[in-house]
Design an enzyme around this catalytic site. Structure first.
Site, short mmCIF file in Angstrom:
data_model
loop_
_atom_site.label_atom_id
_atom_site.label_comp_id
_atom_site.label_asym_id
_atom_site.label_seq_id
_atom_site.Cartn_x
_atom_site.Cartn_y
_atom_site.Cartn_z
N LYS A 82 0.84 -1.20 0.00
CA LYS A 82 0.00 0.00 0.00
C LYS A 82 0.88 1.25 0.00
O LYS A 82 1.91 1.30 0.68
CB LYS A 82 -0.91 -0.04 1.23
CG LYS A 82 -1.90 1.08 1.35
CD LYS A 82 -2.79 0.82 2.57
CE LYS A 82 -3.68 1.97 2.91
NZ LYS A 82 -4.54 1.69 4.08
N SER A 157 -9.32 2.63 2.81
CA SER A 157 -8.11 3.19 2.23
C SER A 157 -7.22 2.14 1.60
O SER A 157 -6.38 2.48 0.77
CB SER A 157 -7.32 3.99 3.28
OG SER A 157 -6.71 3.17 4.22
N SER A 181 -9.41 -0.15 7.68
CA SER A 181 -8.96 -0.27 6.30
C SER A 181 -8.25 -1.58 5.94
O SER A 181 -7.76 -1.71 4.83
CB SER A 181 -8.06 0.92 5.93
OG SER A 181 -8.83 2.09 5.91
#
Length: 468
Positions: A82, A157, A181
């Site tokens: 990420k 997210s 998330s």
């Protein structure tokens, strides 16, 4: 409903990460073949899903040509990271385009440990701006779409990671969770998402410096055994002596659990459809011999306001310190309405922040009392079914966005405040055919209990697969 699937007859096949480890060990595939297949799958579906923040394909191919790229159990298995943790030679853009990209000089603390397991990163995945929204719908970068139906959000997210794993691009990908998330994209995309106990995995310096460490790193996967294997291998790299070890969890436990079920969040009741699906999961647990008890939500009403104020303070710190943190090219006019609205809210309410942090820090007293009576608490992961793209449009009025966020993300923030573990499992589907996650939470250090229960549920009710 048009699904977007990357699964095909290539080296990755339909294997999970553990399955690929076995294929590599048997010599049926090579690391290079796995990396090439994952790159081809990315290129096939990313134009529709928009989950890619930064590609490092040639770096991955180069490392894949080495006899042993990293060492570690997952040696050679492709993954994504990420785009809010530091990875050497890759920029970290935090889901925005408000400054000029520049590569990190070295791996951050989390990436160093993550890559020591042998996982090979193909690049970085998209997130909402700074991770503040539960849907990545940037006004210029575009939305991250759900592979089950691209008209809907991929959730929270860690959207890019969730979309890519669900679509079959890679078997597992990094996610992190500051308000849900890991768990929310797991719910939206039909995945397993375990938010571990606070301190279970390393954090980068910027996340360690928060007054209250609400963020935890983890992964989203398609199988319980991949999640269990990931935590086993991370524990060999990074071990927190203050937490009980997870070890090698390979199946369900015989012990029957005391399970509390709650469909009333701090903010609202779950929608009728999600409530019914949650009660069906509770009935399934009873069939297995677990003792299930409905409860009212024990969390005080001020919790959500306290969490929102703390959340907005993080935006305040990022916006006000933007040039110092991100460089002279930082341009706050390029930030979305949610980020800027949170910053304004914090500025008006900074005098209330010390009390909010103090009360959030004490929330574990409430859940610890609950943990004396129940082993696990079952809730829906989110309060309603997955919303369509546009429902959380970051160009809308701030108050509209925040009201809709609080309505939907009503269950997950509690464990971020308490530091307790919780896992979302894809045990249900909405009437429209989208996945709906069920969340199981326990007390600090009890990831083993959650994984054992997850194995039991996966074996009894295998979840739907996007490829049919």
């Amino acid at each position: 409903m048009t699904r977007i699937s990357a699964f095909r007859d290539d080296a990755l096949g339909e294997f999970d990460a553990v399955g690929l480890v076995h294929e590599l060990a048997a010599g049926r595939v090579t690391v290079g073949e796995l990396i090439d297949a994952a790159i081809a799958r990315t290129e096939a579906v990313n134009p529709m899903l928009n989950g890619l923040a930064y590609e490092a394909f040639e770096r991955a191919r180069t490392r894949g040509r080495a006899a042993r790229p990293y060492g570690g159990y997952f040696d050679g298995v492709p993954t994504y990271i990420k785009d809010n943790v530091a990875v050497g030679d890759m920029p970290t853009m935090q889901g925005t385009d408000a400054w000029d990209p520049r590569p990190e000089l070295v791996d951050g603390d989390f990436a160093r440990a993550y890559l020591a397991t042998g996982l090979v990163p193909l690049g970085k995945t998209r997130l909402s701006e700074f991770g503040f929204s539960a849907s990545a719908e940037h006004p210029r970068l575009g939305p991250v779409r759900n592979p089950w139906n691209p008209d809907y959000t991929a959730g929270a997210s860690s959207s890019g990671s969730g979309a890519f794993v669900a679509a079959g691009v890679v078997p597992l990908a990094h996610a992190n969770d500051g308000g849900g998330s890991i768990r929310i994209p797991a719910s939206c995309n039909g995945l397993v998402g375990l938010k571990p106990s606070r301190g279970r995995l390393p954090l980068d310096k910027d996340m360690r410096q928060m007054p209250l460490r609400i963020v935890t790193n983890g992964v989203v996967t398609r199988s319980v055994r991949d999640t269990a294997a990931f935590y086993r291998e991370m524990e060999r790299v990074y071990r927190n002596p203050k937490l009980p070890p997870i070890g090698d969890v390979t199946g369900p436990a015989k012990k029957r659990l005391r399970v509390a079920v709650c469909t009333q969040s701090i903010a609202r009741k779950a929608s009728p459809e999600v409530r019914e699906l949650t009660l069906k999961t509770a009935a399934l647990l009873e069939e297995f011999g677990h003792r299930v008890t409905p409860i009212d939500n024990p969390v005080p009403p001020h919790f959500m306001n306290d969490f929102l104020l703390y959340w907005s303070f993080l935006a305040f710190a990022l916006v006000r310190g933007g040039r110092r943190t991100f460089g002279e090219s930082f341009d706050r006019t390029r930030l979305d309405n949610l980020t800027l609205g949170l910053e304004r809210f914090a500025a008006r309410n900074l005098h209330r922040l010390p009390l909010a942090i103090a009360r959030l820090s004490r929330m574990r007293r409430v859940t610890s009392r609950l943990g004396q009576t129940y082993d696990v608490v079952l809730t829906p992961t989110v309060a309603d079914v997955t919303p369509a793209i546009g429902h959380l449009d970051p160009t809308a009025d701030y108050q509209q966005i925040i009201d809709r966020l609080i309505e939907w993300v009503a269950f997950t923030p509690l464990q971020n405040a308490t530091g307790e573990p919780a896992i979302s499992l894809p045990l249900a589907q909405s009437a429209s055919g989208l996945p709906v996650g069920m969340m199981f939470a326990s007390t600090v250090g009890q990831e083993v209990r959650l994984l054992e229960l997850a194995y039991e549920l996966e074996a009894a009710r295998p979840w739907p697969r996007i490829q049919g």
